[in-house]
Enzyme design. Sequence first.
Site, short mmCIF file in Angstrom:
data_model
loop_
_atom_site.label_atom_id
_atom_site.label_comp_id
_atom_site.label_asym_id
_atom_site.label_seq_id
_atom_site.Cartn_x
_atom_site.Cartn_y
_atom_site.Cartn_z
N ASP A 120 4.67 70.74 -4.35
CA ASP A 120 4.36 71.45 -5.60
C ASP A 120 5.67 71.70 -6.35
O ASP A 120 6.61 72.26 -5.78
CB ASP A 120 3.68 72.78 -5.26
N ASP B 27 1.32 68.81 -11.41
CA ASP B 27 2.58 69.14 -10.76
C ASP B 27 2.49 69.29 -9.25
O ASP B 27 3.39 69.84 -8.62
CB ASP B 27 3.16 70.42 -11.36
N GLU B 28 1.42 68.82 -8.65
CA GLU B 28 1.30 68.94 -7.19
C GLU B 28 0.45 67.81 -6.63
O GLU B 28 -0.35 67.20 -7.33
CB GLU B 28 0.71 70.29 -6.78
#
Length: 209
Positions: free
Chosen positions: A10, A105-106
């Site tokens: 993350d 974003d992860e």
Amino acid sequence: MARRTIIHIDLDSFFVSVEQVLNPKLKGKPVVVGGRPDRRGVVATASYEARAFGLHSGMPLVTAVRLCPKAIFIEGNFARYREFSRKFMAILNDFSPFIEPAGIDEAYLDVTGFESIHGSIRQMATAMKGKIRSELGLSASIGIASCKVVAKVASDLSKPNGLIEVAPEEERDFLSPLPVDKLPGVGKQAVKIMKSLGVHTIGGLSRTP
């Protein structure tokens, strides 16, 4: 048969971190991405310096500016964020083709058996963090475990810029003392119900019929 190993990775304060890479003058300052404080809206991401004042994602901007008047408010540029996300996922693909994005974003990576390439999964994760830092200027937090849930909890606890590896035989001990809201998907309403039943920790939840 190799024991299954999952990485959850993350990016830390993604929107803000991208803005700080593009404008280094913002580094070390309380920065909020989400819009101008004189307009209606909510915080999309707050830097860790802003979080020290109690700011968090989803907070109304009017509340954020009251708590942190010196914060720098940015409307954000999602085209930029998507481009950074594309490069982030490309870096992950260099390490494992078994990627499950969980947002911009992860992502989860199945890295079962990849220790034979990198020496250990921990060394692989460290190399991944280093490549993201050198190529994108961003920091990432990583959790390593034998399932997605524990890997996600571990990466959340390792923030910012950390790495937690949970051995398969240690997962129960790792989860048991944690507040029940550390479990993915457990929100405020669920926590209220669980607390009314006397359930406060993940271990307590596991013992509840």
